[in-house]
Every structure is written in structure tokens, then in C-alpha cells.
Design a protein around this motif. Structure first.
Motif, mmCIF file in Angstrom:
data_model
loop_
_atom_site.group_PDB
_atom_site.id
_atom_site.type_symbol
_atom_site.label_atom_id
_atom_site.label_comp_id
_atom_site.label_asym_id
_atom_site.label_seq_id
_atom_site.Cartn_x
_atom_site.Cartn_y
_atom_site.Cartn_z
ATOM 1 N N LEU A 260 165.535 38.964 -57.948
ATOM 2 C CA LEU A 260 165.071 38.792 -56.569
ATOM 3 C C LEU A 260 164.795 40.166 -55.957
ATOM 4 N N THR A 261 163.723 40.254 -55.203
ATOM 5 C CA THR A 261 163.382 41.508 -54.525
ATOM 6 C C THR A 261 163.470 41.339 -53.011
ATOM 7 N N ARG A 262 164.142 40.285 -52.593
ATOM 8 C CA ARG A 262 164.311 39.970 -51.171
ATOM 9 C C ARG A 262 165.650 39.271 -51.001
ATOM 10 N N ASP A 263 166.023 39.001 -49.765
ATOM 11 C CA ASP A 263 167.257 38.264 -49.509
ATOM 12 C C ASP A 263 167.149 36.843 -50.057
ATOM 13 N N CYS A 264 168.267 36.329 -50.471
ATOM 14 C CA CYS A 264 168.349 34.970 -51.013
ATOM 15 C C CYS A 264 168.102 33.951 -49.895
ATOM 16 N N THR A 265 167.270 32.965 -50.190
ATOM 17 C CA THR A 265 166.964 31.909 -49.228
ATOM 18 C C THR A 265 167.644 30.602 -49.652
ATOM 19 N N LEU A 266 167.583 29.615 -48.784
ATOM 20 C CA LEU A 266 168.111 28.300 -49.132
ATOM 21 C C LEU A 266 167.349 27.725 -50.327
ATOM 22 N N GLN A 267 166.043 27.964 -50.396
ATOM 23 C CA GLN A 267 165.273 27.489 -51.552
ATOM 24 C C GLN A 267 165.758 28.151 -52.837
ATOM 25 N N ASP A 268 166.115 29.426 -52.769
ATOM 26 C CA ASP A 268 166.675 30.098 -53.939
ATOM 27 C C ASP A 268 167.970 29.419 -54.367
ATOM 28 N N GLU A 269 168.807 29.052 -53.419
ATOM 29 C CA GLU A 269 170.059 28.362 -53.748
ATOM 30 C C GLU A 269 169.778 27.029 -54.424
ATOM 31 N N ILE A 270 168.772 26.316 -53.950
ATOM 32 C CA ILE A 270 168.395 25.048 -54.581
ATOM 33 C C ILE A 270 167.889 25.310 -56.003
ATOM 34 N N ASN A 271 167.108 26.357 -56.178
ATOM 35 C CA ASN A 271 166.627 26.709 -57.513
ATOM 36 C C ASN A 271 167.801 27.044 -58.436
ATOM 37 N N MET A 272 168.765 27.805 -57.924
ATOM 38 C CA MET A 272 169.940 28.152 -58.738
ATOM 39 C C MET A 272 170.777 26.916 -59.057
ATOM 40 N N PHE A 273 170.873 26.007 -58.121
ATOM 41 C CA PHE A 273 171.569 24.741 -58.338
ATOM 42 C C PHE A 273 170.948 24.004 -59.529
ATOM 43 N N HIS A 274 169.628 23.842 -59.497
ATOM 44 C CA HIS A 274 168.938 23.145 -60.594
ATOM 45 C C HIS A 274 169.079 23.916 -61.910
ATOM 46 N N GLY A 275 168.992 25.234 -61.842
ATOM 47 C CA GLY A 275 169.132 26.046 -63.044
ATOM 48 C C GLY A 275 170.517 25.932 -63.655
ATOM 49 N N GLN A 276 171.556 25.926 -62.816
ATOM 50 C CA GLN A 276 172.925 25.811 -63.327
ATOM 51 C C GLN A 276 173.141 24.464 -64.008
ATOM 52 N N ILE A 277 172.641 23.409 -63.392
ATOM 53 C CA ILE A 277 172.776 22.080 -63.990
ATOM 54 C C ILE A 277 172.039 22.014 -65.331
ATOM 55 N N ALA A 278 170.818 22.527 -65.372
ATOM 56 C CA ALA A 278 170.033 22.492 -66.620
ATOM 57 C C ALA A 278 170.717 23.299 -67.720
ATOM 58 N N LEU A 279 171.229 24.457 -67.363
ATOM 59 C CA LEU A 279 171.915 25.293 -68.352
ATOM 60 C C LEU A 279 173.162 24.588 -68.874
ATOM 61 N N GLU A 280 173.949 24.025 -67.966
ATOM 62 C CA GLU A 280 175.157 23.307 -68.389
ATOM 63 C C GLU A 280 174.806 22.103 -69.263
ATOM 64 N N ASP A 281 173.822 21.332 -68.849
ATOM 65 C CA ASP A 281 173.430 20.157 -69.631
ATOM 66 C C ASP A 281 172.962 20.545 -71.034
ATOM 67 N N SER A 282 172.271 21.665 -71.148
ATOM 68 C CA SER A 282 171.796 22.090 -72.467
ATOM 69 C C SER A 282 172.952 22.503 -73.372
ATOM 70 N N ILE A 283 173.974 23.124 -72.814
ATOM 71 C CA ILE A 283 175.149 23.506 -73.612
ATOM 72 C C ILE A 283 175.943 22.261 -73.993
ATOM 73 N N VAL A 284 176.100 21.336 -73.063
ATOM 74 C CA VAL A 284 176.802 20.081 -73.355
ATOM 75 C C VAL A 284 176.114 19.354 -74.512
ATOM 76 N N ALA A 285 174.795 19.373 -74.536
ATOM 77 C CA ALA A 285 174.032 18.649 -75.560
ATOM 78 C C ALA A 285 174.253 19.197 -76.967
ATOM 79 N N ILE A 286 174.579 20.471 -77.087
ATOM 80 C CA ILE A 286 174.738 21.053 -78.425
ATOM 81 C C ILE A 286 176.188 21.371 -78.779
ATOM 82 N N ALA A 287 177.113 21.048 -77.895
ATOM 83 C CA ALA A 287 178.525 21.363 -78.127
ATOM 84 C C ALA A 287 179.056 20.600 -79.336
ATOM 85 N N GLU A 288 179.750 21.317 -80.199
ATOM 86 C CA GLU A 288 180.331 20.704 -81.390
ATOM 87 C C GLU A 288 181.841 20.530 -81.263
#
Length: 173
Positions: free
Chosen positions: A42-70
């Protein structure tokens, strides 16, 4: 059933380091903190939209790890509850989709990092003088979820204390 162990707490309490150490110790996968990757560019202050983007990114990242967990469990470096706590503090409220996810995304154990470590400067951190406040916010939020959580303290023995807590949890589940 895959068990998820979340490492959470105020800034500069060793969450990312401990998450990686625990994953190595138990030879299992871990979910990184998506917000760190996002905010580094980011080259600017974090906005509410950025928080929503991070929310979606965190869920996607977690779901991808859950899918391959052995193994039977993984470690998560933060959860979407972090987004809620940040949004409440900075923006005075949290989008409903985040609130819904906080209630629906379950973790079997939360390791709440104590604020006993010295503050480490980092350009992405901004609450050096407010760690005590955020520790109380974390406790309140976890208790509000009726979450199974343990506070992990210690400077030299933090990892040992976390391993003992995880071992006890795994033996009882």
C-alpha cells in the motif's frame, strides 16, 4: 476433522514467529497473515475497502491451506477476528460480512499472545502505546465467542509454553 489453532493478539507479540515455529515443531502447515502481504504494497492509508480485501484474502488463504492439509491440525497466524478488531478501532464499526464470518469460522483453540515481549518497530505497526488496550479487547472478543483460548506468555520460554498448551489440547481432543 481438521483442527485449527489460531495465534492471535495485539501487535508485536510474536504471532508470526510463533506460528511458524509451531508448524515446524509439529511438522504441519500454517496459514500466513494475508494483511502483511497486502499492506506491504500500500502506498496510502488503509481504507475500509482495503480491510474488506484483506478479509477476503485471509479467508481464501486459510481455505487453500485447509484443502491441502495432511495432518489433523494446522496453525493460523491471525483470523478474521483481527479484521473486526481493526475495523472497530479505526473505522468505528465492522462490515456485516466480517461479523458473520467471525461467528461462523470456528477455531478449536486460540493462543492469545501476551504483551510481555518488547515492542519491535515495524512500518506496518501503529499501536505501540495501546497494546494493553488491545489485549483487553482480544480477551473480550474471545470471551464473547465463548472461545477456547489460553494466554501465552514468556520471553525466553514462549515457544515451550505454547507447545505445552498445544500438547495438552491435542491430547484431550
Amino acid at each position: 476433522m481438521l483442527k485449527k489453532i489460531a495465534i492471535v493478539g495485539p501487535e508485536s507479540t510474536g504471532k508470526s514467529t510463533l506460528t511458524q515455529q509451531l508448524a515446524r515443531h509439529y511438522q504441519t502447515l500454517w496459514v500466513a497473515e494475508y494483511a502483511r502481504y497486502y499492506c506491504e504494497h500500500l502506498t496510502r492509508d488503509c481504507t475500509l475497502q482495503d480491510e474488506i480485501n484483506m478479509f477476503h484474502g485471509q479467508i481464501a488463504l486459510e481455505d487453500s491451506i485447509v484443502a491441502i492439509a495432511e495432518k489433523d491440525f494446522i496453525f493460523c497466524d491471525i483470523t478474521v477476528l483481527t479484521v473486526k478488531i481493526f475495523c472497530d478501532d479505526v473505522f468505528g464499526g465492522t462490515p456485516q460480512m466480517v461479523l458473520d464470518a467471525v461467528k461462523s469460522k470456528k477455531y478449536d483453540l486460540y493462543l492469545l499472545m501476551d504483551i510481555d515481549l518488547p515492542w519491535q518497530n515495524d512500518p506496518l505497526r501503529g499501536s505501540a502505546g495501546r497494546r494493553g488496550h488491545f489485549m483487553e479487547v482480544w480477551k473480550k472478543e474471545l470471551e464473547g465467542l465463548n472461545a477456547n483460548y489460553r494466554i501465552i506468555s514468556g520471553i525466553e520460554d514462549r515457544l515451550i509454553n505454547a507447545i505445552e498448551t498445544v500438547d495438552t489440547f491435542l491430547q484431550s481432543h
